[in-house]
Design an enzyme around this catalytic site. Structure first.
Site, PDB file in Angstrom:
ATOM      1  CG  ASN A  71      -0.245  -0.007   2.523  1.00 59.75           C
ATOM      2  OD1 ASN A  71       0.990   0.091   2.565  1.00 59.75           O
ATOM      3  ND2 ASN A  71      -0.983  -0.100   3.608  1.00 59.75           N
ATOM      4  CB  SER A  81      12.536  -8.867  14.640  1.00 58.35           C
ATOM      5  OG  SER A  81      13.544  -8.068  15.196  1.00 58.35           O
ATOM      6  CG  ASN A 105      16.847   1.202  11.030  1.00 57.09           C
ATOM      7  OD1 ASN A 105      15.839   1.299  10.351  1.00 57.09           O
ATOM      8  ND2 ASN A 105      16.877   0.555  12.173  1.00 57.09           N
ATOM      9  CB  THR A 121      13.250  -7.124  18.336  1.00 60.29           C
ATOM     10  OG1 THR A 121      12.988  -6.226  19.404  1.00 60.29           O
ATOM     11  CG2 THR A 121      11.936  -7.626  17.802  1.00 60.29           C
ATOM     12  CG  PHE A 172       8.576  -9.026   3.339  1.00 58.06           C
ATOM     13  CD1 PHE A 172       9.719  -9.303   4.057  1.00 58.06           C
ATOM     14  CD2 PHE A 172       8.417  -9.625   2.083  1.00 58.06           C
ATOM     15  CE1 PHE A 172      10.696 -10.148   3.557  1.00 58.06           C
ATOM     16  CE2 PHE A 172       9.388 -10.463   1.564  1.00 58.06           C
ATOM     17  CZ  PHE A 172      10.530 -10.730   2.307  1.00 58.06           C
ATOM     18  CE1 TYR A 189       8.919  -4.306  13.937  1.00 56.79           C
ATOM     19  CE2 TYR A 189      10.682  -4.466  15.551  1.00 56.79           C
ATOM     20  CZ  TYR A 189      10.173  -4.765  14.312  1.00 56.79           C
ATOM     21  OH  TYR A 189      10.902  -5.529  13.448  1.00 56.79           O
ATOM     22  CB  SER A 240       1.827   2.487   4.526  1.00 57.02           C
ATOM     23  OG  SER A 240       2.539   1.343   4.937  1.00 57.02           O
ATOM     24  CE1 TYR A 281      13.371 -12.065   7.711  1.00 54.89           C
ATOM     25  CE2 TYR A 281      12.521  -9.838   7.928  1.00 54.89           C
ATOM     26  CZ  TYR A 281      12.445 -11.091   7.375  1.00 54.89           C
ATOM     27  OH  TYR A 281      11.447 -11.364   6.476  1.00 54.89           O
ATOM     28  CE  LYS A 332       7.923  -7.814  12.773  1.00 57.14           C
ATOM     29  NZ  LYS A 332       7.249  -8.147  11.498  1.00 57.14           N
ATOM     30  NE  ARG A 364      21.423  -3.655  17.834  1.00 57.60           N
ATOM     31  CZ  ARG A 364      21.770  -3.341  19.086  1.00 57.60           C
ATOM     32  NH1 ARG A 364      22.804  -3.927  19.660  1.00 57.60           N
ATOM     33  NH2 ARG A 364      21.074  -2.442  19.763  1.00 57.60           N
ATOM     34  CG  ASN A 410      20.665  -4.997  13.296  1.00 53.79           C
ATOM     35  OD1 ASN A 410      20.452  -5.906  14.093  1.00 53.79           O
ATOM     36  ND2 ASN A 410      20.493  -3.733  13.602  1.00 53.79           N
TER      37      ASN A 410
HETATM   38  C1  UD1 Z   1      16.038  -1.514  15.355  1.00 46.96           C
HETATM   39  C2  UD1 Z   1      15.025  -1.929  16.363  1.00 46.96           C
HETATM   40  C3  UD1 Z   1      14.640  -3.360  16.089  1.00 46.96           C
HETATM   41  C4  UD1 Z   1      14.030  -3.462  14.712  1.00 46.96           C
HETATM   42  C5  UD1 Z   1      14.946  -2.856  13.667  1.00 46.96           C
HETATM   43  C6  UD1 Z   1      14.103  -2.670  12.435  1.00 46.96           C
HETATM   44  C7  UD1 Z   1      15.433  -0.604  18.386  1.00 46.96           C
HETATM   45  C8  UD1 Z   1      15.878  -0.642  19.790  1.00 46.96           C
HETATM   46  N1  UD1 Z   1      15.522  -1.761  17.716  1.00 46.96           N
HETATM   47  O1  UD1 Z   1      17.189  -2.384  15.496  1.00 46.96           O
HETATM   48  O2  UD1 Z   1      13.704  -3.805  17.037  1.00 46.96           O
HETATM   49  O3  UD1 Z   1      13.790  -4.804  14.378  1.00 46.96           O
HETATM   50  O4  UD1 Z   1      15.468  -1.589  14.071  1.00 46.96           O
HETATM   51  O5  UD1 Z   1      14.654  -1.837  11.521  1.00 46.96           O
HETATM   52  O6  UD1 Z   1      15.036   0.425  17.884  1.00 46.96           O
HETATM   53  N2  UD1 Z   1      22.809   3.742  16.147  1.00 46.96           N
HETATM   54  C9  UD1 Z   1      23.573   4.875  16.390  1.00 46.96           C
HETATM   55  N3  UD1 Z   1      23.205   6.042  15.788  1.00 46.96           N
HETATM   56  C10 UD1 Z   1      22.126   6.145  14.956  1.00 46.96           C
HETATM   57  C11 UD1 Z   1      21.361   4.979  14.699  1.00 46.96           C
HETATM   58  C12 UD1 Z   1      21.721   3.795  15.324  1.00 46.96           C
HETATM   59  O7  UD1 Z   1      24.550   4.834  17.137  1.00 46.96           O
HETATM   60  O8  UD1 Z   1      21.847   7.244  14.464  1.00 46.96           O
HETATM   61  C13 UD1 Z   1      23.219   2.471  16.770  1.00 46.96           C
HETATM   62  C14 UD1 Z   1      22.170   1.880  17.690  1.00 46.96           C
HETATM   63  O9  UD1 Z   1      22.326   2.358  18.994  1.00 46.96           O
HETATM   64  C15 UD1 Z   1      22.481   0.388  17.568  1.00 46.96           C
HETATM   65  C16 UD1 Z   1      23.013   0.233  16.141  1.00 46.96           C
HETATM   66  O10 UD1 Z   1      23.401   1.538  15.738  1.00 46.96           O
HETATM   67  O11 UD1 Z   1      23.498   0.042  18.439  1.00 46.96           O
HETATM   68  C17 UD1 Z   1      21.975  -0.305  15.192  1.00 46.96           C
HETATM   69  O12 UD1 Z   1      20.807   0.493  15.292  1.00 46.96           O
HETATM   70  P1  UD1 Z   1      19.568   0.333  14.296  1.00 46.96           P
HETATM   71  O13 UD1 Z   1      20.054   0.352  12.891  1.00 46.96           O
HETATM   72  O14 UD1 Z   1      18.540   1.345  14.690  1.00 46.96           O
HETATM   73  O15 UD1 Z   1      19.051  -1.143  14.569  1.00 46.96           O
HETATM   74  P2  UD1 Z   1      18.571  -1.815  15.936  1.00 46.96           P
HETATM   75  O16 UD1 Z   1      18.383  -0.834  17.008  1.00 46.96           O
HETATM   76  O17 UD1 Z   1      19.504  -2.940  16.204  1.00 46.96           O
END
Ligand code: UD1
Length: 337
Positions: free
Chosen positions: A32, A124, A199, A126, A80, A149, A34, A177, A153, A231, A179
């Site tokens: 969709n 996930s 992310n 998560t 998905f 969220y 979104s 999944y 899951k 990660r 990351n």
């Molecule tokens: C996040 C979600 C997870 C979800 C996934 C979907 C959280 C706590 N977890 O995963 O549940 O399945 O996205 O896309 O939100 N980081 C930085 N600076 C940034 C962005 C991220 O330092 O600007 C760090 C984060 O602290 C983390 C790592 O990068 O340690 C990965 O972060 P991210 O890509 O957001 O993934 P998750 O948090 O692992």
């Protein structure tokens, strides 16, 4: 076999559509828009040299699902379509429960009604929260969810387990999944975050492209070797190919009632600073500007997969490394202008 891909214009969905065609399947997309854009469909067409049947609609529309199942002779579904923003899920829980669980329930009902046997569900890592032991296996206990969220899951997995437990004639695999990052090496498809990315990797590539001033590393005082979170970053094409392997497993499974879950990760953990250093290496640019900031609420210190079960059970192993993924993400970012 025709495979319905819900959310097929999204990040993981669009790459999986390409992998499905390469493996000889015939995907049909429902999306969709979104949290995705028509340009993903254009990118898929450029890679494949032909378009893929597409329905712009919500996947909780039971009548439409019935129609698509009949018209397109669907033999399996990869589901998905879901919301995935952790922060937003805390602010709007009902929107998340309605969308992520409502669509799953509708899909299951219509699959049973129409005799479509095979389903792959996007779960996930998560679900593990902050695990007590690393790497995590599929037997690592599921922790109370940190976010709405995450809970969608977990509850999604419970719905699947109960649906199979009651004897429904369905075969289901849940893929947990880690990351997903990167893009198709052609750079015709990739991640298209709306607004400021949550992310890490989209934020890194947007910063390198000059769209953001600097990256904030969320926390530098974690109990890890360099103080930043760890990660398991997996190339989105490896993840896409894991779906093909899971689908093949379902098709080859003789029982008519089956459910299992698999971690989909590389087995390798990398810290945020390692991601930045690796990005600097592959981009050849001067060091990416970053500052160490406060910890982000809800982040776990470290999580990475034990991939033994998926390697053996699905015959799938990640083939690409962090450098490959960051190179492809950067190539994609540069096409966005
Ligand atoms: C996040 C979600 C997870 C979800 C996934 C979907 C959280 C706590 N977890 O995963 O549940 O399945 O996205 O896309 O939100 N980081 C930085 N600076 C940034 C962005 C991220 O330092 O600007 C760090 C984060 O602290 C983390 C790592 O990068 O340690 C990965 O972060 P991210 O890509 O957001 O993934 P998750 O948090 O692992």
């Amino acid at each position: 076999m025709h495979i319905l891909v819900t959310g097929g214009a999204g990040f993981i969905g669009s790459h999986t559509v390409v992998a499905l065609v390469e493996a000889g399947f015939k995907p049909v997309i429902i999306d969709n828009f979104s949290n995705s854009e028509p340009r993903a469909l254009e990118g898929i067409e450029k890679i494949l040299g032909h378009s893929v049947p597409f329905y712009q609609a919500n996947c909780d529309d039971a009548d439409l699902l019935r129609e698509i199942f009949e018209k397109e002779q669907i033999g399996g579904v990869i589901h998905f379509a879901a919301y995935k923003a952790v922060g937003e899920s805390m602010a709007e829980p009902l929107k998340y429960y309605r969308n992520n669980l409502g669509s799953l329930i509708t899909l299951l009902e219509v699959m049973v009604e129409k005799g479509v046997p095979n389903l792959i569900f996007s779960s996930s890592c998560t679900v593990y929260g902050q695990p007590d032991q690393l790497p995590v296996t599929e037997d690592t206990p599921v922790k109370p969810a940190e976010s709405v969220y995450g809970n969608t899951k977990q509850v999604g997995e419970e719905i699947l387990r109960d649906t199979i437990g009651s004897g429904n004639p369905l075969k289901i695999i849940g893929l947990r999944y880690f990351n997903p990052i990167g893009a198709h090496p052609s750079a015709h498809i990739g991640e298209l975050p709306l607004g400021v990315p949550n992310n890490l990797v989209p934020f890194v590539t947007q910063t390198a492209a000059g769209m953001r001033k600097s990256l904030t590393v969320f926390g530098g005082d974690y109990p890890t070797p360099d103080g930043t979170c760890i990660r398991d970053y997996i190339h989105v094409m490896d993840l896409a190919e894991a779906h093909v392997a899971a689908l093949q497993k379902l098709i080859d499974t003789p029982q008519s009632n089956y459910y299992d879950v698999f971690n989909v990760g590389t087995g390798q953990g990398n810290s945020v600073l390692e991601v930045i250093q690796t990005f600097d290496k592959i981009s050849g640019q001067e060091g990416l500007p970053y500052v160490i900031g406060a910890r982000r609420a809800g982040d776990v210190v470290a999580v990475y997969a034990d991939a033994t079960k998926v390697n053996a059970g699905l015959g799938w192993t990640a083939k690409r490394n962090l450098e490959d993924a960051l190179r492809d993400a950067w190539k994609w970012q540069k096409t966005l202008g």
